[in-house]
Design a protein around this motif. Structure first.
Motif, PDB file in Angstrom:
ATOM      1  N   ALA A  40     -34.992  44.274  53.197  1.00  0.00           N
ATOM      2  CA  ALA A  40     -33.602  44.079  53.783  1.00  0.00           C
ATOM      3  C   ALA A  40     -33.017  43.765  54.462  1.00  0.00           C
ATOM      4  N   GLY A  41     -32.088  42.342  54.022  1.00  0.00           N
ATOM      5  CA  GLY A  41     -31.707  41.836  54.864  1.00  0.00           C
ATOM      6  C   GLY A  41     -30.279  42.112  56.953  1.00  0.00           C
ATOM      7  N   LEU A  42     -30.460  43.125  55.690  1.00  0.00           N
ATOM      8  CA  LEU A  42     -29.492  44.007  57.773  1.00  0.00           C
ATOM      9  C   LEU A  42     -30.799  44.901  58.705  1.00  0.00           C
ATOM     10  N   GLN A  43     -32.085  45.020  57.550  1.00  0.00           N
ATOM     11  CA  GLN A  43     -32.389  45.576  59.218  1.00  0.00           C
ATOM     12  C   GLN A  43     -32.626  44.771  60.001  1.00  0.00           C
ATOM     13  N   LYS A  44     -32.663  45.721  61.739  1.00  0.00           N
ATOM     14  CA  LYS A  44     -32.417  44.471  62.431  1.00  0.00           C
ATOM     15  C   LYS A  44     -34.129  44.919  63.853  1.00  0.00           C
ATOM     16  N   VAL A  45     -34.904  44.253  63.645  1.00  0.00           N
ATOM     17  CA  VAL A  45     -36.060  44.291  64.294  1.00  0.00           C
ATOM     18  C   VAL A  45     -36.154  43.363  65.722  1.00  0.00           C
ATOM     19  N   ARG A  46     -36.815  43.988  66.875  1.00  0.00           N
ATOM     20  CA  ARG A  46     -37.210  43.634  68.278  1.00  0.00           C
ATOM     21  C   ARG A  46     -38.080  42.921  68.337  1.00  0.00           C
ATOM     22  N   ARG A  47     -37.572  41.664  68.311  1.00  0.00           N
ATOM     23  CA  ARG A  47     -38.300  39.712  68.713  1.00  0.00           C
ATOM     24  C   ARG A  47     -39.294  40.173  69.786  1.00  0.00           C
ATOM     25  N   GLY A  48     -40.191  39.833  70.312  1.00  0.00           N
ATOM     26  CA  GLY A  48     -41.556  39.954  71.445  1.00  0.00           C
ATOM     27  C   GLY A  48     -40.750  38.718  72.399  1.00  0.00           C
ATOM     28  N   ALA A  49     -40.985  38.788  73.421  1.00  0.00           N
ATOM     29  CA  ALA A  49     -40.321  37.701  74.801  1.00  0.00           C
ATOM     30  C   ALA A  49     -41.143  36.788  74.280  1.00  0.00           C
ATOM     31  N   GLY A 103     -42.002  34.205  71.781  1.00  0.00           N
ATOM     32  CA  GLY A 103     -41.491  33.950  70.790  1.00  0.00           C
ATOM     33  C   GLY A 103     -39.973  33.669  70.450  1.00  0.00           C
ATOM     34  N   SER A 104     -39.539  34.519  71.245  1.00  0.00           N
ATOM     35  CA  SER A 104     -38.020  34.458  70.989  1.00  0.00           C
ATOM     36  C   SER A 104     -37.862  32.369  71.439  1.00  0.00           C
ATOM     37  N   MET A 105     -37.556  32.398  72.278  1.00  0.00           N
ATOM     38  CA  MET A 105     -36.988  30.558  71.817  1.00  0.00           C
ATOM     39  C   MET A 105     -37.143  30.116  70.341  1.00  0.00           C
ATOM     40  N   GLY A 106     -38.223  30.326  70.306  1.00  0.00           N
ATOM     41  CA  GLY A 106     -38.496  28.847  68.947  1.00  0.00           C
ATOM     42  C   GLY A 106     -37.266  30.031  68.280  1.00  0.00           C
ATOM     43  N   THR A 107     -37.224  31.983  67.854  1.00  0.00           N
ATOM     44  CA  THR A 107     -36.526  32.106  67.204  1.00  0.00           C
ATOM     45  C   THR A 107     -35.124  32.137  67.074  1.00  0.00           C
ATOM     46  N   VAL A 108     -34.863  31.888  68.213  1.00  0.00           N
ATOM     47  CA  VAL A 108     -33.240  31.605  67.822  1.00  0.00           C
ATOM     48  C   VAL A 108     -32.153  30.470  68.262  1.00  0.00           C
ATOM     49  N   ALA A 109     -33.671  29.386  68.244  1.00  0.00           N
ATOM     50  CA  ALA A 109     -33.258  27.924  68.146  1.00  0.00           C
ATOM     51  C   ALA A 109     -33.207  27.639  66.353  1.00  0.00           C
ATOM     52  N   THR A 110     -34.211  28.225  65.209  1.00  0.00           N
ATOM     53  CA  THR A 110     -34.403  28.480  63.947  1.00  0.00           C
ATOM     54  C   THR A 110     -32.746  28.936  63.934  1.00  0.00           C
ATOM     55  N   TYR A 144     -21.079  34.990  67.245  1.00  0.00           N
ATOM     56  CA  TYR A 144     -21.176  34.472  68.646  1.00  0.00           C
ATOM     57  C   TYR A 144     -20.895  35.355  69.976  1.00  0.00           C
ATOM     58  N   GLY A 145     -20.201  36.378  69.363  1.00  0.00           N
ATOM     59  CA  GLY A 145     -19.766  36.752  70.345  1.00  0.00           C
ATOM     60  C   GLY A 145     -20.625  37.831  70.997  1.00  0.00           C
ATOM     61  N   LEU A 146     -22.032  38.403  70.188  1.00  0.00           N
ATOM     62  CA  LEU A 146     -22.938  38.956  70.140  1.00  0.00           C
ATOM     63  C   LEU A 146     -23.733  38.631  71.143  1.00  0.00           C
ATOM     64  N   PRO A 147     -24.318  40.086  72.473  1.00  0.00           N
ATOM     65  CA  PRO A 147     -24.732  39.293  73.413  1.00  0.00           C
ATOM     66  C   PRO A 147     -26.756  38.948  73.403  1.00  0.00           C
ATOM     67  N   ARG A 148     -27.256  37.940  73.834  1.00  0.00           N
ATOM     68  CA  ARG A 148     -28.450  37.211  72.928  1.00  0.00           C
ATOM     69  C   ARG A 148     -29.186  37.956  72.986  1.00  0.00           C
ATOM     70  N   SER A 149     -29.662  38.726  73.512  1.00  0.00           N
ATOM     71  CA  SER A 149     -30.278  39.987  72.937  1.00  0.00           C
ATOM     72  C   SER A 149     -29.997  40.823  71.524  1.00  0.00           C
ATOM     73  N   ARG A 150     -28.689  40.174  71.693  1.00  0.00           N
ATOM     74  CA  ARG A 150     -28.659  41.448  69.912  1.00  0.00           C
ATOM     75  C   ARG A 150     -28.705  40.552  69.289  1.00  0.00           C
ATOM     76  N   GLN A 151     -28.451  39.215  68.822  1.00  0.00           N
ATOM     77  CA  GLN A 151     -28.915  38.030  68.204  1.00  0.00           C
ATOM     78  C   GLN A 151     -30.083  38.318  68.347  1.00  0.00           C
ATOM     79  N   GLU A 152     -31.206  38.208  69.000  1.00  0.00           N
ATOM     80  CA  GLU A 152     -32.401  38.775  68.793  1.00  0.00           C
ATOM     81  C   GLU A 152     -32.419  39.268  67.697  1.00  0.00           C
ATOM     82  N   GLU A 153     -32.374  40.702  67.508  1.00  0.00           N
ATOM     83  CA  GLU A 153     -32.698  41.888  67.110  1.00  0.00           C
ATOM     84  C   GLU A 153     -32.539  41.688  65.542  1.00  0.00           C
ATOM     85  N   ILE A 154     -31.598  40.728  65.090  1.00  0.00           N
ATOM     86  CA  ILE A 154     -31.093  40.449  63.862  1.00  0.00           C
ATOM     87  C   ILE A 154     -31.825  39.737  63.053  1.00  0.00           C
TER      88      ILE A 154
END
Length: 340
Positions: A22-31, A33-40, A78-88
């Motif tokens: 399900a698309g709205l599920q939020k998962v914590r990403r490992g540190a 891989g975070s840079m590559g994930t954020v760029a994607t 864009y108003g979400l903290p970076r850490s919050r974006q990475e959880e989505i």
């Protein structure tokens, strides 16, 4: 299970945004891989604008409001903290849900805004850019106009948008997301704050409203009727127009209080024909063009190269049953001609 009256809109359905969990599920990403994930994710969210505009326009019937809703959704992302974006897990699903909720709120307040609106309110008509380009390059302006992002299919035909206006906000959201974009009820429940079963009932209720509306004729059949209307209108031939209009036809005009037009629907083929001829007599220099309006054959009236009226038609058994004429200049912005 009943079949959707519409094909999926846009380049892909909203379902494609969803993961198996399900698309709205939020998962914590490992540190690590975070840079590559954020760029994607950054690439993904920029590419979501077209899909979001398509969803919002079908929910609101307004290009301007759709653009505002999408801009609001992006601002919240864009108003979400970076850490919050990475959880989505799926930014696309998150943006679609937020956009839909914003539209739901706007639909909830629309009734009060409609009551303050001068005359009848109609959805904003959309041009087919390719027609104007083929006609010689002069026509609706090019560029980043959000109207250019909207896929023209049966789900944006004026007749269906008018039916959508008769639905409750919750019905409209459930119907559009499920029937047009194939959004699963489990995800619609996240938007509406109701159970999947309740959302399914809302969509079924909305589907009955759409089913009650008669199926449209083929584009070719409608184009022929619209062409004959154009010719009779230009000739100011009342008898020919009466023959082309259903005796129970209704014409609704939207001027928004900004230009002169009838404030109430004109009922009856004979009365509509007389009104059309009277308007033609008072508007010298008016040029009628056969153009697609929301993907369906219609007419565009322009004076001195400026579009002043966009008319949509509903046709049954070779006769016009409904005419929707949009004259509000604010709703004709996508039709504005390029500066010479």
């Amino acid at each position: 299970m009943s079949q959707s009256p519409f094909p999926p809109s846009g380049s892909r359905s909203i379902r494609s945004h969803q993961s198996d969990d399900a698309g709205l599920q939020k998962v914590r990403r490992g540190a690590a891989g975070s840079m590559g994930t954020v760029a994607t994710s950054a690439d993904e969210i920029v590419g979501e604008r077209r899909q979001l505009i398509n969803v919002a326009y079908r929910l609101l019937g307004s290009v301007t409001e759709a653009e505002d809703a999408v801009q609001d959704a992006y601002a919240r992302w864009y108003g979400l903290p970076r850490s919050r974006q990475e959880e989505i897990l799926s930014p696309g699903a998150w943006l679609t849900t937020v956009t839909s909720r914003i539209c739901l709120d706007l639909l909830g307040s629309a009734r009060a805004r409609r009551e303050r609106y001068v005359g009848a309110w109609l959805p904003e008509p959309l041009p087919d850019r390719t027609e104007w380009d083929h006609a010689g390059g002069a026509g609706p302006s090019d560029g980043a106009d959000p109207a250019d992002q909207i896929v023209l299919d049966e789900s944006v035909a004026m007749a269906f948008l008018v039916v959508l206006e008769s639905m409750t906000p919750a019905e409209r959201v459930a119907f559009v997301l499920h029937e047009v974009f194939r959004y699963p009820f489990a995800e619609i429940a996240e938007v509406l704050g109701r159970s999947p079963a309740a959302c399914k009932q809302l969509a079924a209720s909305a589907r009955r409203r759409v089913s009650a509306a008669r199926a449209r004729v083929t584009a070719t059949g409608q184009a022929d009727v619209v062409r004959h209307v154009k010719e009779a209108w230009e000739a100011k031939d009342v008898a020919a127009l009466v023959g082309l209009l259903n005796p129970a036809a209704v014409m609704t005009a939207d001027g928004g209080g900004m230009v002169g037009t009838v404030l109430r629907p004109v009922e009856g083929g004979a009365r509509i024909a007389q009104y059309m001829v009277a308007i033609a007599g008072k508007a010298p220099g008016l040029e009628l063009l056969e153009r697609s309006v929301n993907g369906v054959p219609g007419l565009v009236a322009q004076r001195a190269g400026v579009v002043v009226t966009v008319a949509s038609f509903d046709v049954a058994d070779g006769r016009v049953t409904r005419i929707w004429a949009v004259r509000n200049p604010e709703k004709l912005r996508p039709w504005a001609r390029e500066a010479s």
